[in-house]
Every structure is written in structure tokens, then in C-alpha cells.
Design a protein around this motif. Sequence first.
Motif, PDB file in Angstrom:
ATOM      1  N   MET A   1       0.507  -0.928  -0.120  1.00 48.78           N
ATOM      2  CA  MET A   1      -0.530  -0.030   0.101  1.00 48.78           C
ATOM      3  C   MET A   1       0.767   1.725   0.210  1.00 48.78           C
ATOM      4  N   SER A   2       0.377   2.307  -1.049  1.00 47.00           N
ATOM      5  CA  SER A   2       1.368   2.984  -1.162  1.00 47.00           C
ATOM      6  C   SER A   2       0.343   4.279  -2.013  1.00 47.00           C
ATOM      7  N   GLN A   3       0.321   5.341  -1.508  1.00 45.84           N
ATOM      8  CA  GLN A   3      -0.117   6.051  -1.896  1.00 45.84           C
ATOM      9  C   GLN A   3      -0.391   7.956  -1.206  1.00 45.84           C
ATOM     10  N   SER A   4      -0.250   8.817  -2.497  1.00 48.65           N
ATOM     11  CA  SER A   4       0.074   9.856  -1.710  1.00 48.65           C
ATOM     12  C   SER A   4      -1.570  10.082  -1.225  1.00 48.65           C
ATOM     13  N   PRO A   5      -1.101  11.450  -0.102  1.00 50.35           N
ATOM     14  CA  PRO A   5      -2.354  12.141   0.129  1.00 50.35           C
ATOM     15  C   PRO A   5      -2.856  12.875  -1.058  1.00 50.35           C
ATOM     16  N   ALA A   6      -4.540  12.840  -0.939  1.00 52.35           N
ATOM     17  CA  ALA A   6      -5.981  12.646  -1.769  1.00 52.35           C
ATOM     18  C   ALA A   6      -5.691  14.439  -1.071  1.00 52.35           C
ATOM     19  N   PRO A   7      -5.704  15.408  -2.280  1.00 54.26           N
ATOM     20  CA  PRO A   7      -6.009  17.173  -2.225  1.00 54.26           C
ATOM     21  C   PRO A   7      -7.909  16.673  -2.004  1.00 54.26           C
ATOM     22  N   ALA A   8      -7.932  18.248  -0.674  1.00 54.28           N
ATOM     23  CA  ALA A   8      -9.091  18.478  -0.071  1.00 54.28           C
ATOM     24  C   ALA A   8      -9.971  19.133  -1.180  1.00 54.28           C
ATOM     25  N   ARG A   9      -9.800  20.850  -0.446  1.00 57.16           N
ATOM     26  CA  ARG A   9     -10.557  21.452  -1.491  1.00 57.16           C
ATOM     27  C   ARG A   9      -9.900  21.693  -1.954  1.00 57.16           C
ATOM     28  N   ARG A  10      -9.378  21.971  -3.343  1.00 58.65           N
ATOM     29  CA  ARG A  10      -8.354  23.072  -4.114  1.00 58.65           C
ATOM     30  C   ARG A  10      -8.873  23.633  -4.713  1.00 58.65           C
ATOM     31  N   ARG A  11      -9.002  25.012  -4.821  1.00 55.28           N
ATOM     32  CA  ARG A  11      -9.125  25.920  -4.892  1.00 55.28           C
ATOM     33  C   ARG A  11      -8.935  26.170  -6.726  1.00 55.28           C
ATOM     34  N   ARG A  12     -10.487  27.068  -7.194  1.00 55.38           N
ATOM     35  CA  ARG A  12      -9.667  26.693  -8.791  1.00 55.38           C
ATOM     36  C   ARG A  12      -8.458  27.626  -9.307  1.00 55.38           C
ATOM     37  N   GLY A  13      -8.093  27.578 -10.673  1.00 55.15           N
ATOM     38  CA  GLY A  13      -6.991  28.359 -11.189  1.00 55.15           C
ATOM     39  C   GLY A  13      -6.248  27.706 -11.544  1.00 55.15           C
ATOM     40  N   ASN A  14      -5.441  28.616 -12.066  1.00 60.93           N
ATOM     41  CA  ASN A  14      -4.033  27.575 -12.950  1.00 60.93           C
ATOM     42  C   ASN A  14      -3.054  26.705 -12.379  1.00 60.93           C
ATOM     43  N   ALA A  15      -2.344  25.977 -13.673  1.00 61.21           N
ATOM     44  CA  ALA A  15      -1.409  25.115 -13.423  1.00 61.21           C
ATOM     45  C   ALA A  15      -0.665  25.697 -12.445  1.00 61.21           C
ATOM     46  N   ARG A  16       0.015  26.849 -12.593  1.00 56.35           N
ATOM     47  CA  ARG A  16       0.765  27.649 -11.960  1.00 56.35           C
ATOM     48  C   ARG A  16       0.197  27.659 -10.821  1.00 56.35           C
ATOM     49  N   LEU A  70      -3.844  20.967   4.903  1.00 50.17           N
ATOM     50  CA  LEU A  70      -3.290  20.233   5.643  1.00 50.17           C
ATOM     51  C   LEU A  70      -4.436  19.154   6.026  1.00 50.17           C
ATOM     52  N   SER A  71      -4.905  19.519   7.649  1.00 47.12           N
ATOM     53  CA  SER A  71      -5.568  18.954   8.415  1.00 47.12           C
ATOM     54  C   SER A  71      -6.914  17.420   7.323  1.00 47.12           C
ATOM     55  N   LEU A  72      -7.632  18.575   6.106  1.00 51.88           N
ATOM     56  CA  LEU A  72      -8.274  17.762   5.675  1.00 51.88           C
ATOM     57  C   LEU A  72      -7.751  17.039   5.058  1.00 51.88           C
ATOM     58  N   ASP A  73      -6.673  17.679   4.020  1.00 55.71           N
ATOM     59  CA  ASP A  73      -6.096  16.725   3.295  1.00 55.71           C
ATOM     60  C   ASP A  73      -5.942  15.178   4.246  1.00 55.71           C
ATOM     61  N   GLY A  74      -5.382  15.321   4.985  1.00 54.42           N
ATOM     62  CA  GLY A  74      -4.327  14.476   5.618  1.00 54.42           C
ATOM     63  C   GLY A  74      -5.678  13.019   6.023  1.00 54.42           C
ATOM     64  N   HIS A  75      -6.573  14.019   6.732  1.00 51.06           N
ATOM     65  CA  HIS A  75      -8.191  13.117   7.050  1.00 51.06           C
ATOM     66  C   HIS A  75      -8.722  12.151   6.151  1.00 51.06           C
ATOM     67  N   ARG A  76      -8.827  13.336   4.626  1.00 51.29           N
ATOM     68  CA  ARG A  76      -9.227  12.408   3.715  1.00 51.29           C
ATOM     69  C   ARG A  76      -8.758  11.836   2.601  1.00 51.29           C
ATOM     70  N   LEU A  81      -8.309   5.803   1.717  1.00 46.42           N
ATOM     71  CA  LEU A  81      -7.679   4.850   1.624  1.00 46.42           C
ATOM     72  C   LEU A  81      -8.386   3.707   2.229  1.00 46.42           C
ATOM     73  N   LEU A  82      -9.099   4.208   3.503  1.00 43.21           N
ATOM     74  CA  LEU A  82     -10.138   2.633   4.218  1.00 43.21           C
ATOM     75  C   LEU A  82     -10.984   2.333   3.343  1.00 43.21           C
ATOM     76  N   ASP A  83     -11.484   3.340   2.693  1.00 41.88           N
ATOM     77  CA  ASP A  83     -12.888   2.728   2.102  1.00 41.88           C
ATOM     78  C   ASP A  83     -12.671   1.693   1.147  1.00 41.88           C
ATOM     79  N   ALA A  84     -11.458   1.886   0.389  1.00 39.66           N
ATOM     80  CA  ALA A  84     -10.628   1.344  -0.956  1.00 39.66           C
ATOM     81  C   ALA A  84     -10.330  -0.260   0.285  1.00 39.66           C
ATOM     82  N   GLU A  85      -9.660  -0.063   1.115  1.00 39.76           N
ATOM     83  CA  GLU A  85      -8.659  -1.551   1.599  1.00 39.76           C
ATOM     84  C   GLU A  85      -9.887  -2.103   2.091  1.00 39.76           C
TER      85      GLU A  85
END
Length: 206
Positions: A1-16, A70-76, A81-85
Motif C-alpha cells: 500500500m502506497s498512496q499520496s495524500p489526496a487533495p482536499a478542497r483545491r481552489r480553482r486556478g491555473n496550473a501555476r 493540510l488537515s483536510l488533505d490528511g483526513h480525507r 484509503l480505508l474505504d478502498a482497503e
Amino acid sequence: MSQSPAPARRRRGNARGEQTRSVLLAAAVRAFADRGFHGTSTRDIALAADMSPAVMYAHYATKEDLLFELSLDGHRSVQVLLDAEVGRHASNTDRLRAAASCFGQWHAEFHTQARVVQYELNALTAEHLAEVTVLRRAIQGLFGDLIRAGVDEGVFQVADAEMTAMSLTSLGIDVARWYRPTGAWTPEQIGHHHGRLALRAVGVAD
């Protein structure tokens, strides 16, 4: 099992803009982990990200906003991951073992972020803490549901399912406090151990 933290509520914007926010979040994790939230200034984070404070403020008004994301990212990430496993298994025994295993392993693999999001909660505003608390209760609730399902099936033997769920999640969270990459155990070994501990806690011999 290896998974990077999933994004939480990302703001809309350009790639930069997205890249800038990612760099700021990574810098904030390191700074908060090294100095603690209250010992870290916004200037510390900007310097660690090799940016000016003005650039940081364009994306995050306060350092608490960074901690919240960061807290939202981590917990989400953990929740996904738990749901998938858990969904990969049919029996309650295998489902609980998988949940405890991936929970402990995640807190080792992402120990720096986990240490920040688990032990700096009191620095969040009341509104932000309430939102994160919903996620924390859902994670603990998943463990409780798994344990109760096993009890109803007659496979698990516990006096208090809720207390057992809290004990198991607390063990997993604490990994972030003591784990070191140079230590004796790999994240995979820690995860395996936590899976076995979970089964013993509910009276199942693995």
C-alpha cells in the motif's frame, strides 16, 4: 500500500497557481513539524518555499488556512484509503485487519504530515476544527461499524465496540509520533503488526 495524500478542497486556478499552493503546503508541513504551529511564522513558511510572504498571502490569508487544508488533505486521504482497503475484503475479520493495517501504515509513510494534522488540531479555528472533527468521527465510526458487525456475526468478542474502535485508531495515530524512517521497522511491517493487534483486540487469533 502506497498512496499520496489526496487533495482536499483545491481552489480553482491555473496550473501555476496549483503548483505554488503545493509548494506552500509542503513547506508548511516541514515547518509545522519542526517548530510546531505556534512556533512557525508565515515568513518561515514563505522562506522554506523560496517565496516572498506576499506570494503566500495571495494564496493563503493566514498560516491557519494552511494548517486547515493540510488537515483536510490528511483526513480525507485516510478516509479514501480505508474505504478502498476495506472494500477489497468480504469477511469482517479481513476487513478489520485491512483497516487497522492501512491506518497504521499510512501514519508511518506520511508521518510528517500525520504528526502535524493529528497533534496541531487545537490550533485550528472552532469552525475549521468542527469540519475536521466530522472526518475524524467518520474514520473512527468505520472501525466501530466493523467491530459491531463482527460482534453481531459472533466472530468478535468485545465488551465495548466504541472504546475498542477508539483504542485501535489511537494506536494508529500514535505511530506518527514515534516512527522514524531510520528506525527498526518499515511502514509495511508496522501496518502488518497493527492488523494483527486489531484482531487480538476483538478476540480473534490471527
